[in-house]
Design an enzyme around this catalytic site. Structure first.
Site, PDB file in Angstrom:
ATOM      1  N   LYS A 267       0.844  -1.212   0.000  1.00 58.58           N
ATOM      2  CA  LYS A 267       0.000   0.000   0.000  1.00 58.58           C
ATOM      3  C   LYS A 267       0.866   1.244   0.000  1.00 58.58           C
ATOM      4  CE  LYS A 267      -1.834   1.598   4.048  1.00 58.58           C
ATOM      5  NZ  LYS A 267      -1.638   3.031   4.278  1.00 58.58           N
ATOM      6  N   ASN A 268       1.900   1.257   0.839  1.00 58.00           N
ATOM      7  CA  ASN A 268       2.676   2.489   1.020  1.00 58.00           C
ATOM      8  C   ASN A 268       3.738   2.694  -0.050  1.00 58.00           C
ATOM      9  OD1 ASN A 268       1.053   2.990   3.153  1.00 58.00           O
ATOM     10  ND2 ASN A 268       2.551   2.473   4.731  1.00 58.00           N
TER      11      ASN A 268
ATOM     12  N   CYS B  39      -5.067  12.609  12.314  1.00 63.30           N
ATOM     13  CA  CYS B  39      -5.798  11.358  12.035  1.00 63.30           C
ATOM     14  C   CYS B  39      -5.804  10.553  13.324  1.00 63.30           C
ATOM     15  CB  CYS B  39      -5.109  10.595  10.914  1.00 63.30           C
ATOM     16  SG  CYS B  39      -3.552   9.941  11.449  1.00 63.30           S
TER      17      CYS B  39
ATOM     18  N   ARG C 216       0.021  14.561  12.788  1.00 61.89           N
ATOM     19  CA  ARG C 216       0.465  14.429  11.394  1.00 61.89           C
ATOM     20  C   ARG C 216       0.737  15.796  10.752  1.00 61.89           C
ATOM     21  NH1 ARG C 216      -1.160   9.203   9.895  1.00 61.89           N
ATOM     22  NH2 ARG C 216       0.442   9.237   8.276  1.00 61.89           N
TER      23      ARG C 216
ATOM     24  N   ASP D  71       4.423   0.699  12.048  1.00 63.06           N
ATOM     25  CA  ASP D  71       3.194   0.116  11.505  1.00 63.06           C
ATOM     26  C   ASP D  71       2.968  -1.314  11.960  1.00 63.06           C
ATOM     27  OD1 ASP D  71       3.267   1.794   8.269  1.00 63.06           O
ATOM     28  OD2 ASP D  71       2.815   2.465  10.290  1.00 63.06           O
TER      29      ASP D  71
ATOM     30  N   ARG E 197      -8.910  -0.269   4.976  1.00 59.15           N
ATOM     31  CA  ARG E 197      -8.071   0.736   4.303  1.00 59.15           C
ATOM     32  C   ARG E 197      -6.781   0.102   3.787  1.00 59.15           C
ATOM     33  NH1 ARG E 197      -6.118   5.017   7.889  1.00 59.15           N
ATOM     34  NH2 ARG E 197      -4.755   5.170   6.080  1.00 59.15           N
TER      35      ARG E 197
HETATM   36  C1  EPZ Z   1       4.201   6.990   6.184  1.00 63.34           C
HETATM   37  O1  EPZ Z   1       3.446   8.037   6.784  1.00 63.34           O
HETATM   38  C2  EPZ Z   1       3.257   5.791   6.107  1.00 63.34           C
HETATM   39  N1  EPZ Z   1       2.111   6.130   5.256  1.00 63.34           N
HETATM   40  C3  EPZ Z   1       2.775   5.428   7.507  1.00 63.34           C
HETATM   41  O2  EPZ Z   1       1.973   4.258   7.393  1.00 63.34           O
HETATM   42  C4  EPZ Z   1       3.992   5.100   8.361  1.00 63.34           C
HETATM   43  O3  EPZ Z   1       3.565   4.840   9.682  1.00 63.34           O
HETATM   44  C5  EPZ Z   1       4.969   6.289   8.360  1.00 63.34           C
HETATM   45  O4  EPZ Z   1       5.316   6.623   6.998  1.00 63.34           O
HETATM   46  C6  EPZ Z   1       6.248   5.982   9.117  1.00 63.34           C
HETATM   47  O5  EPZ Z   1       6.867   4.858   8.550  1.00 63.34           O
HETATM   48  C7  EPZ Z   1       2.256   6.070   3.908  1.00 63.34           C
HETATM   49  O6  EPZ Z   1       3.318   5.759   3.394  1.00 63.34           O
HETATM   50  C8  EPZ Z   1       1.035   6.367   3.094  1.00 63.34           C
HETATM   51  P1  EPZ Z   1       6.346  10.357   8.306  1.00 63.34           P
HETATM   52  P2  EPZ Z   1       4.050   9.547   6.834  1.00 63.34           P
HETATM   53  O7  EPZ Z   1       6.226  11.595   7.519  1.00 63.34           O
HETATM   54  O8  EPZ Z   1       4.718   9.837   5.542  1.00 63.34           O
HETATM   55  C9  EPZ Z   1       6.132  13.518  11.835  1.00 63.34           C
HETATM   56  C10 EPZ Z   1       0.070   2.933   7.685  1.00 63.34           C
HETATM   57  O9  EPZ Z   1      -0.398   2.405   8.705  1.00 63.34           O
HETATM   58  N2  EPZ Z   1       6.119  14.518  10.767  1.00 63.34           N
HETATM   59  O10 EPZ Z   1       7.585   9.527   8.220  1.00 63.34           O
HETATM   60  O11 EPZ Z   1       2.976  10.454   7.289  1.00 63.34           O
HETATM   61  C11 EPZ Z   1       4.825  12.732  11.864  1.00 63.34           C
HETATM   62  O12 EPZ Z   1       3.834  13.442  12.589  1.00 63.34           O
HETATM   63  C12 EPZ Z   1       0.579   4.355   7.742  1.00 63.34           C
HETATM   64  O13 EPZ Z   1       0.171   2.355   6.569  1.00 63.34           O
HETATM   65  C13 EPZ Z   1       6.250  15.869  11.103  1.00 63.34           C
HETATM   66  O14 EPZ Z   1       6.365  16.228  12.268  1.00 63.34           O
HETATM   67  O15 EPZ Z   1       5.131   9.371   7.989  1.00 63.34           O
HETATM   68  C14 EPZ Z   1       5.226  11.455  12.535  1.00 63.34           C
HETATM   69  O16 EPZ Z   1       5.246  11.676  13.931  1.00 63.34           O
HETATM   70  C15 EPZ Z   1       0.349   5.005   9.103  1.00 63.34           C
HETATM   71  N3  EPZ Z   1       6.214  16.789  10.112  1.00 63.34           N
HETATM   72  C16 EPZ Z   1       6.664  11.239  12.043  1.00 63.34           C
HETATM   73  O17 EPZ Z   1       7.119  12.507  11.566  1.00 63.34           O
HETATM   74  C17 EPZ Z   1       6.085  16.439   8.786  1.00 63.34           C
HETATM   75  O18 EPZ Z   1       6.084  17.336   7.913  1.00 63.34           O
HETATM   76  C18 EPZ Z   1       6.759  10.229  10.907  1.00 63.34           C
HETATM   77  O19 EPZ Z   1       5.999  10.727   9.844  1.00 63.34           O
HETATM   78  C19 EPZ Z   1       5.953  15.073   8.461  1.00 63.34           C
HETATM   79  C20 EPZ Z   1       5.980  14.126   9.466  1.00 63.34           C
END
Ligand code: EPZ
Length: 416
Positions: A22-23, A116, A121, A305, A397
């Site tokens: 998915k990701n 979410c 996020r 995850d 999802r």
């Molecule tokens: C991706 O989300 C995945 N989603 C998530 O999977 C996964 O948990 C996550 O990466 C970490 O591996 C998809 O790929 C669609 P991040 P993403 O940006 O890109 C903070 C699932 O269950 N952050 O690496 O949103 C954020 O709040 C989903 O399949 C900021 O602070 O993850 C989080 O605490 C859930 N500012 C941390 O970084 C930003 O601008 C990691 O977020 C961006 C992120």
């Protein structure tokens, strides 16, 4: 919202085919609008996130057509440059449409995606990176207005290896003038897959999988037919299910290297995990052993995850396991539901301490998010008696044919 009814206590045996990741597929969908030619993604699971991303791309002007296992995307012309708030809320990951919308049409208006089920996020890292590429950004009335008419390749440094921010920069930089480098980029296998996907369209990306990615801008991208990597999170979910049910299962089409952090935690005396070509074989005999400490980290550390799912193994393991969630601030919402099933857990901030019990007890529980919901299914498979998992749309999802695949392994689970 549908529900699963599970009668637990049965071992799992047989083969299960792992879906396309998915990701990896979601950012590829976003990347497909970078060309006016057709893009075919060969192994698209039938899941709600893919449905929602398809809806958004259709709104932007793309033709989306499912062809057997795959989905064809053709965006001859970008008709709009706005993602409506309703859909941005539905699909948080629509934020990495910013990059390709700007790459294709130089303008974009997206609603602040909002938090979410697992945390706030924020997208500050995305926006800082885009502005470092000279994208003009205005934020007002809950919307973000971007203008990339003067964007150029730049050296971007991420304060944190954000997966989505890394993908957004890659998707913008592939058609930007000049060369872009990303320092402190995320190293997830899905980022490597996105690099191969973009290069199959004529992009010039290198270094994905390391903390330094280089992108040389090209003027046009062309059509491609691409097979995404297997979904390591779906595969890991099945590993935890066998760990708490016992049995012998072969996961078809998945890569052990993507699951090393999880395998090293699960495979102890009671559980043997081996790899044969592109399959993983797991044999479990007896009760899980405690796993000392588990700390979620960016890849290749333990994946956030799979934190909820491994917490079910901790709930029924012999001894104490301490799980710390370092990535998201609200990812223990499944814990109160596990406690209702008899788990003995204490939560302090981002740390949960599990004192394993022999076996969980069936109960009626509610899924609150995608992976927390999957964990409740795993818990129900172990529990004595009947478990009802409500609000399974969260789970749908990200998991294709979950109840079918589990039933084929011998589980007693029905969807109503
Ligand atoms: C991706 O989300 C995945 N989603 C998530 O999977 C996964 O948990 C996550 O990466 C970490 O591996 C998809 O790929 C669609 P991040 P993403 O940006 O890109 C903070 C699932 O269950 N952050 O690496 O949103 C954020 O709040 C989903 O399949 C900021 O602070 O993850 C989080 O605490 C859930 N500012 C941390 O970084 C930003 O601008 C990691 O977020 C961006 C992120």
């Amino acid at each position: 919202m549908g529900k699963y009814i599970i009668n637990g206590g049965r071992s799992l045996n047989g083969n299960v085919k792992i879906q396309g990741a998915k990701n990896a597929i979601l950012p590829m969908f976003a990347g497909a609008i970078l060309t006016g030619e057709s893009v075919f993604i060969e192994n698209c699971p039938n899941i709600v996130d893919v449905e929602n991303m398809s809806k958004i791309l259709h709104l932007l002007g793309a033709d989306i057509e499912r062809k057997g296992e795959g989905i064809n995307i053709t965006c001859e012309e970008l008709l709009h440059n706005e993602i409506p708030a309703r859909l941005a809320k539905e699909l948080r990951s629509s934020v990495f449409l910013l990059g390709p919308m700007l790459g294709r049409g130089r303008k974009a208006k997206v609603a602040y995606p909002g938090g979410c089920d697992i945390g706030l996020r924020p997208i500050d890292i995305h926006l800082k990176a885009l502005s470092e590429m000279n994208v003009k950004i205005q934020e007002k009335y809950g919307y973000i207005y971007c203008d990339a008419s003067e964007m150029r390749g730049s050296h971007v440094t991420l304060d944190y290896p954000s997966v989505g921010a890394t993908e957004n920069v890659m998707l913008l930089a592939v058609t930007a003038k000049g060369t872009t480098t990303i320092s402190n980029s995320a190293r997830e296998p899905e980022i490597v897959d996105l690099m191969h996907f973009l290069n199959s369209m004529g992009a010039k990306v290198s270094g994905a999988g390391t903390p330094f990615i280089k992108i040389e801008g090209v003027s046009d991208l062309h059509s491609t037919s691409y097979r995404a990597i297997p979904d390591r999170i779906e595969a890991g979910t099945y590993l935890t299910a066998v760990a708490v049910c016992g049995g012998e299962v072969t996961l078809e089409d998945c890569k052990m290297e993507h699951l090393n952090a999880v395998v090293s935690k699960i495979s102890k005396s009671y559980c043997k995990i081996t790899e044969e070509s592109d399959n993983i074989n797991i044999i479990v005999d007896g009760r899980p052993c405690a796993m000392d400490t588990i700390d979620t980290q960016p890849y290749p550390g333990f994946p956030t995850d799979l934190q909820a799912q491994i917490s079910v193994v901790a709930s029924v393991a012999k001894g104490t396991t301490v799980i710390t969630e370092n990535i998201f601030e609200a990812r223990f919402k499944h814990v109160p539901e596990l406690i209702r099933m008899g788990a003995r857990v204490k939560v302090r901030d981002r740390t949960a301490i599990f004192n394993g019990v022999e076996r969980l007890r069936g109960a009626e529980v509610n899924a609150t998010d995608l992976r927390g919901g999957a964990a409740l299914v795993v818990a129900g498979l172990n529990a004595s008696g009947t478990t009802i998992v409500n609000d399974i749309r969260h789970i749908e999802r990200g998991y294709d044919k979950l109840e079918e695949k589990l039933s084929a392994l011998g589980a007693d689970i029905v969807k109503v």
